[in-house]
Design a protein around this motif. Sequence first.
Motif, PDB file in Angstrom:
ATOM      1  N   THR A   1      27.469  -9.395 -10.350  1.00  0.00           N
ATOM      2  CA  THR A   1      28.087 -10.274 -11.351  1.00  0.00           C
ATOM      3  C   THR A   1      29.456  -9.750 -11.760  1.00  0.00           C
ATOM      4  O   THR A   1      29.782  -8.578 -11.557  1.00  0.00           O
TER       5      THR A   1
ATOM      6  N   THR B   1      21.821  -9.492  -7.405  1.00  0.00           N
ATOM      7  CA  THR B   1      23.017 -10.325  -7.517  1.00  0.00           C
ATOM      8  C   THR B   1      24.136  -9.565  -8.211  1.00  0.00           C
ATOM      9  O   THR B   1      23.944  -8.992  -9.285  1.00  0.00           O
TER      10      THR B   1
ATOM     11  N   GLY C   1      29.258 -11.733 -16.618  1.00  0.00           N
ATOM     12  CA  GLY C   1      27.864 -11.900 -16.241  1.00  0.00           C
ATOM     13  C   GLY C   1      27.622 -13.029 -15.266  1.00  0.00           C
ATOM     14  O   GLY C   1      26.468 -13.346 -14.948  1.00  0.00           O
ATOM     15  N   ASN C   2      28.705 -13.649 -14.763  1.00  0.00           N
ATOM     16  CA  ASN C   2      28.549 -14.721 -13.782  1.00  0.00           C
ATOM     17  C   ASN C   2      28.410 -14.136 -12.379  1.00  0.00           C
ATOM     18  O   ASN C   2      29.058 -13.135 -12.055  1.00  0.00           O
ATOM     19  N   PRO C   3      27.570 -14.740 -11.549  1.00  0.00           N
ATOM     20  CA  PRO C   3      27.401 -14.208 -10.195  1.00  0.00           C
ATOM     21  C   PRO C   3      28.694 -14.325  -9.380  1.00  0.00           C
ATOM     22  O   PRO C   3      29.403 -15.330  -9.455  1.00  0.00           O
ATOM     23  N   LYS C   4      29.008 -13.266  -8.630  1.00  0.00           N
ATOM     24  CA  LYS C   4      30.149 -13.305  -7.732  1.00  0.00           C
ATOM     25  C   LYS C   4      29.751 -14.013  -6.442  1.00  0.00           C
ATOM     26  O   LYS C   4      28.633 -13.829  -5.951  1.00  0.00           O
TER      27      LYS C   4
ATOM     28  N   PRO D   1      25.380 -16.489  -4.255  1.00  0.00           N
ATOM     29  CA  PRO D   1      25.663 -15.193  -4.893  1.00  0.00           C
ATOM     30  C   PRO D   1      25.759 -14.038  -3.896  1.00  0.00           C
ATOM     31  O   PRO D   1      25.063 -14.022  -2.881  1.00  0.00           O
TER      32      PRO D   1
END
Length: 599
Positions: free
Chosen positions: A499, A497, A503-506, A490
């Motif tokens: 996102t 973190t 809401g997904n981590p980059k 991440p």
Amino acid sequence: MQNFREKADLIWKVADLLRGDYKQSDYGKVILPMTVLRRLDCVLAPNKQKVLDYLPKVASLKESARDLTLNKIAGNNFHNRSKFDFEKLKADSDNIAVNLRNYINGFSTSAREIIEYFNFDDQIDRLDDPKTDLLYKVVKEFEAIDLTDMDTMQMGYVFEELIRKFAEQSNETAGEHFTPREVIRLMVNILFNEDKEILTKDGVVKTVYDPACGTGGMLSVAETYLNELNSKAKLEVFGQEINPESYAICKSDMLIKGQNPSNIKFGNTFTVDGLEEEKFDYMLSNPPFGVDWKKASKIINDEATNKGFAGRFGAGTPRINDGSFLFLQHMISKMKSNGSRIGIVFNGSPLFSGAAESGESNIRKWIIENDWLEAVIALPDLLFYNTGISTYIWIVTNKKNEERKGKIQLINATGEKDEELLKEGKIKFNRFWEKMQKSLGNKRKQVAENGNTKGIGFITKLYGDFEENDFCKIVPNEFFGYWRVTVEQPLKENGETVTDKKGNPKPDTSLRDYENIPFLQKDTDGKLVPQTIEEYIDRDVKPHLPEAWVDENKTKIGYEINFTKYFYEFKSLRPLSDIKAQILALEESIVEAEKTVLD
């Protein structure tokens, strides 16, 4: 085999006559066709007069009918109806050019066409200079070289030795190498090993093909082997060759042996398949190593794109600088539906070159997943004339027996382990190779041809026994497959973190990493068992990088055969006490030596 060296040396000395009038790189334009002519002359000598005596009786027949009749009188697939032979040519020095042309034109159609591939008529004009009398001198020297007692294998060696020397003179060694007969014999042994029961039946007829046949060595050895195994069997040989001189030599050899010379085609196998509709029982080849296919790239790429698996290159194309896998795919396309067997010599590159989903990897994947790769045999180095690199025999077939299905056999016949045992005094000889009394170019080793404890016999036994030992590994097809995965971590800003909208981590691209995850792993008992990507990541990655994940959209499948790794044996380091003791002993011996000198 010493006989072939003597003959090759005699022929090579004739080239000295050309010094000053010809560049060294052009010697072959004279010497090779003259060697073929002299060889044909010696073969026809016993029945030459019978042909001349019978000639008036067939004068009214058409050429095709006349050829057939005179061939029978000559006892060969060809004849010469000119009144000249080499002895009579030598007797008339004043008319040597006219008489030599008359002699060449006197050959039956099949033989005359072979000579035409050398463009030798141009050389006759060039040599026929009254100031030098070169043409007469060359003919006279060749008349003194008797090739009557040479069998086809020895003549093959003669031609290959001459071509090798001419190639060296013209600096054309890149990618050009010839296959030692013992290597071909080993390939043929293994190729026919599974079919011995079939091949010993009366009247059996089989076909063998080489798409890069050179002077025909592979085909000749295969034919000899089958004749030794079963004199009532027939092996029809087929081939294609791009080099005109090699093609002509191969075709003349087939003519002399009674094979059908029209089965040997001229040209680039990839651009014009001269045997497009044919399928074969056996295929053998030693294609050039590391030769690019740029000139043929448009035709090859068009076929791969437009025909797919209906053509020859549906599995993919390798990098432009190595066409090895093109030859193998071409051969696979000629397998019979009821079963064929292929033996091909490669360098190390086709085993592992190319990343996952590259052309090479996809070709390996296609071959292995179709369960066609039966065995890979690593050979000793310094076996070939113009290269000292390591080489491998691949055995490919679409008719594995039940015991071999789903498995691939690896045989380490390099002899490296034997070298260690020899040093330790545990064995008395190397079971895989022996030193040659006299090297041939880069060839300094040869594979012995005797018994089941050494050389060809020992390697063939390792293959046939199909049992794991120090020299043999047997693994499932899946053993060579792996996933190439992209491991992300991440992106962090101020310890937090980052996102995306969902809401997904980059991912932090600077921390991106890659893993090659094998399809199989060893369990606690050392047995190979399947594993998943998740199992691998949880076991080997997460403990060190708990926030890492795999970008599944970037996962690729690859296949490679890392041959050396499979036979690697870890050797524990010597104890420090042993090393210290050896150093002290050396120091003590040096001190004693100094005392002796000073005293």
